[in-house]
Scaffold this motif. Structure first.
Motif, PDB file in Angstrom:
ATOM      1  N   SER A  76     -39.699  55.372 -52.965  1.00 36.85           N
ATOM      2  CA  SER A  76     -40.464  55.730 -54.162  1.00 36.85           C
ATOM      3  C   SER A  76     -39.959  57.001 -54.833  1.00 36.85           C
ATOM      4  N   GLY A  77     -39.155  57.766 -54.115  1.00 33.68           N
ATOM      5  CA  GLY A  77     -38.688  59.044 -54.659  1.00 33.68           C
ATOM      6  C   GLY A  77     -39.663  60.174 -54.440  1.00 33.68           C
ATOM      7  N   ARG A  78     -40.737  59.922 -53.694  1.00 35.41           N
ATOM      8  CA  ARG A  78     -41.731  60.968 -53.426  1.00 35.41           C
ATOM      9  C   ARG A  78     -41.418  61.660 -52.104  1.00 35.41           C
ATOM     10  N   ASP A  79     -41.683  62.952 -52.042  1.00 33.69           N
ATOM     11  CA  ASP A  79     -41.481  63.731 -50.824  1.00 33.69           C
ATOM     12  C   ASP A  79     -42.654  63.475 -49.876  1.00 33.69           C
ATOM     13  N   ALA A  80     -42.339  63.002 -48.662  1.00 37.80           N
ATOM     14  CA  ALA A  80     -43.398  62.690 -47.698  1.00 37.80           C
ATOM     15  C   ALA A  80     -43.796  63.904 -46.874  1.00 37.80           C
ATOM     16  N   GLY A  81     -43.175  65.059 -47.126  1.00 35.77           N
ATOM     17  CA  GLY A  81     -43.365  66.232 -46.281  1.00 35.77           C
ATOM     18  C   GLY A  81     -44.797  66.688 -46.124  1.00 35.77           C
ATOM     19  N   ALA A  82     -45.510  66.868 -47.227  1.00 38.97           N
ATOM     20  CA  ALA A  82     -46.880  67.387 -47.149  1.00 38.97           C
ATOM     21  C   ALA A  82     -47.784  66.451 -46.363  1.00 38.97           C
ATOM     22  N   ALA A  83     -47.676  65.145 -46.645  1.00 34.51           N
ATOM     23  CA  ALA A  83     -48.520  64.170 -45.955  1.00 34.51           C
ATOM     24  C   ALA A  83     -48.209  64.146 -44.457  1.00 34.51           C
ATOM     25  N   LEU A  84     -46.929  64.272 -44.107  1.00 33.10           N
ATOM     26  CA  LEU A  84     -46.555  64.260 -42.699  1.00 33.10           C
ATOM     27  C   LEU A  84     -47.094  65.484 -41.973  1.00 33.10           C
ATOM     28  N   HIS A  85     -47.041  66.643 -42.617  1.00 31.67           N
ATOM     29  CA  HIS A  85     -47.555  67.850 -41.965  1.00 31.67           C
ATOM     30  C   HIS A  85     -49.069  67.794 -41.809  1.00 31.67           C
ATOM     31  N   ASP A  86     -49.744  67.141 -42.735  1.00 33.39           N
ATOM     32  CA  ASP A  86     -51.192  66.965 -42.591  1.00 33.39           C
ATOM     33  C   ASP A  86     -51.503  66.035 -41.421  1.00 33.39           C
ATOM     34  N   ALA A  87     -50.702  64.975 -41.277  1.00 32.55           N
ATOM     35  CA  ALA A  87     -50.946  63.988 -40.221  1.00 32.55           C
ATOM     36  C   ALA A  87     -50.476  64.478 -38.855  1.00 32.55           C
ATOM     37  N   PHE A  88     -49.444  65.312 -38.856  1.00 35.55           N
ATOM     38  CA  PHE A  88     -48.867  65.792 -37.595  1.00 35.55           C
ATOM     39  C   PHE A  88     -48.728  67.309 -37.640  1.00 35.55           C
ATOM     40  N   PRO A  89     -49.813  68.033 -37.435  1.00 33.73           N
ATOM     41  CA  PRO A  89     -49.759  69.501 -37.494  1.00 33.73           C
ATOM     42  C   PRO A  89     -48.816  70.105 -36.456  1.00 33.73           C
ATOM     43  N   GLU A  90     -48.512  69.340 -35.390  1.00 36.69           N
ATOM     44  CA  GLU A  90     -47.598  69.861 -34.375  1.00 36.69           C
ATOM     45  C   GLU A  90     -46.173  70.024 -34.900  1.00 36.69           C
ATOM     46  N   LEU A  91     -45.893  69.480 -36.075  1.00 37.43           N
ATOM     47  CA  LEU A  91     -44.594  69.707 -36.700  1.00 37.43           C
ATOM     48  C   LEU A  91     -44.390  71.180 -37.043  1.00 37.43           C
ATOM     49  N   GLY A  92     -45.496  71.893 -37.267  1.00 36.79           N
ATOM     50  CA  GLY A  92     -45.376  73.294 -37.650  1.00 36.79           C
ATOM     51  C   GLY A  92     -44.627  73.420 -38.964  1.00 36.79           C
ATOM     52  N   LYS A  93     -43.589  74.233 -38.971  1.00 41.53           N
ATOM     53  CA  LYS A  93     -42.792  74.411 -40.186  1.00 41.53           C
ATOM     54  C   LYS A  93     -41.603  73.457 -40.245  1.00 41.53           C
ATOM     55  N   ALA A  94     -41.458  72.601 -39.239  1.00 40.86           N
ATOM     56  CA  ALA A  94     -40.316  71.683 -39.187  1.00 40.86           C
ATOM     57  C   ALA A  94     -40.488  70.548 -40.191  1.00 40.86           C
ATOM     58  N   ASP A  95     -39.388  70.081 -40.727  1.00 45.69           N
ATOM     59  CA  ASP A  95     -39.404  68.987 -41.690  1.00 45.69           C
ATOM     60  C   ASP A  95     -38.735  67.749 -41.118  1.00 45.69           C
ATOM     61  N   ALA A  96     -39.355  66.599 -41.334  1.00 44.19           N
ATOM     62  CA  ALA A  96     -38.716  65.316 -41.048  1.00 44.19           C
ATOM     63  C   ALA A  96     -37.944  64.930 -42.307  1.00 44.19           C
ATOM     64  N   PHE A  97     -36.618  64.738 -42.200  1.00 43.46           N
ATOM     65  CA  PHE A  97     -35.823  64.581 -43.411  1.00 43.46           C
ATOM     66  C   PHE A  97     -34.886  63.386 -43.398  1.00 43.46           C
ATOM     67  N   ALA A  98     -34.823  62.648 -42.285  1.00 38.20           N
ATOM     68  CA  ALA A  98     -33.898  61.518 -42.213  1.00 38.20           C
ATOM     69  C   ALA A  98     -34.411  60.508 -41.194  1.00 38.20           C
ATOM     70  N   VAL A  99     -33.820  59.320 -41.243  1.00 39.07           N
ATOM     71  CA  VAL A  99     -34.086  58.273 -40.251  1.00 39.07           C
ATOM     72  C   VAL A  99     -32.757  57.893 -39.616  1.00 39.07           C
ATOM     73  N   ILE A 100     -32.729  57.834 -38.294  1.00 40.02           N
ATOM     74  CA  ILE A 100     -31.515  57.445 -37.590  1.00 40.02           C
ATOM     75  C   ILE A 100     -31.702  56.039 -37.017  1.00 40.02           C
ATOM     76  N   ARG A 101     -30.702  55.183 -37.243  1.00 43.14           N
ATOM     77  CA  ARG A 101     -30.717  53.811 -36.730  1.00 43.14           C
ATOM     78  C   ARG A 101     -29.434  53.600 -35.921  1.00 43.14           C
ATOM     79  N   ILE A 102     -29.575  52.962 -34.753  1.00 43.44           N
ATOM     80  CA  ILE A 102     -28.426  52.707 -33.888  1.00 43.44           C
ATOM     81  C   ILE A 102     -28.479  51.239 -33.474  1.00 43.44           C
ATOM     82  N   PRO A 103     -27.689  50.374 -34.114  1.00 39.94           N
ATOM     83  CA  PRO A 103     -27.755  48.942 -33.818  1.00 39.94           C
ATOM     84  C   PRO A 103     -27.590  48.603 -32.336  1.00 39.94           C
TER      85      PRO A 103
END
Length: 225
Positions: free
Chosen positions: A52-79
């Protein structure tokens, strides 16, 4: 009196044994259940944000406060790990981060950049994203999805080191101080399984960078070998 004391000691030992077994069950099974659920939610949020082009950062930090200041920024896939394998990549390698996905060593290169994009993941417990890291073969692909671009790396080698041998995540792996000219990936995890005495390390090099608008997972999802 002695018989009664022996009985009390026996009961205490049985209780301690039960508690130890419960802790092991929690560590080896329940942390996988909870972490897998959390990691799936984070991957889903990132996928939706990328699309969608939207930043998921704020919603993720609300859902997972244990992230602290860390950002989830990518997805890794290994076939090699399965067609459905997908884990979030989160900045940092602290315990709370590694319970929620694959951690990016701070200071190492960003995905696709010249240098060494270095990440770490649990091999046992907490979703164990790198449980089968030792099965990766030369030529296997590691796919790293970011919002604008998808990067495809190819496995080139592996090594086993001691925990203090941090030169494996240097900009040029195993050559501290050398100036990088290639775009590399390094993945680290504990070794052997159920131990932390060593580290299993896998290296790879970038072979393709695809704009997200042109990305098709099916083009890269087959397992080599």
């Amino acid at each position: 009196m002695i018989r009664r004391a022996v009985g009390w000691v026996g009961e205490l030992l049985i209780t301690a044994g039960v508690l130890v077994l419960l802790f092991v069950a929690w560590q080896l099974w329940w942390t996988d259940v909870t972490s897998n659920r959390s990691q799936e939610q984070i991957v889903r949020a990132l996928d939706e944000g990328f699309a969608s082009g939207r930043d998921a950062g704020a919603a993720l930090h609300d859902a997972f406060p244990e992230l602290g200041k860390a950002d989830a920024f990518a997805v890794i896939r290994i076939p090699r790990f399965g067609a459905d394998f997908a884990r979030p990549v989160i900045e940092g390698v602290g315990r709370p981060v590694l319970a929620l996905g694959v951690g990016h060593y701070e200071g190492s290169a960003s995905p696709g950049a010249v240098g060494n994009f270095a990440v770490a993941g649990h091999r046992t417990t907490y979703g164990r994203p790198f449980h089968e890291i030792d099965t990766l073969r030369d030529g296997d692909r590691v796919i790293v999805e970011t919002a604008p671009t998808v990067y495809v790396y190819e496995i080139t080698g592996r090594e086993i080191v001691r925990p203090w041998q941090t030169e494996v995540i240097a900009p040029v792996p195993d050559s501290p101080g050398a100036k990088p000219t290639e775009r590399m990936i390094t993945m680290t995890s504990c070794h052997p399984k159920y131990s932390a005495t060593e580290r299993f390390v896998t290296h790879g090099r970038l072979v393709e960078a695809v704009p997200r608008a042109k990305w098709r997972l099916a083009d890269w999802s087959t397992v080599e070998g």
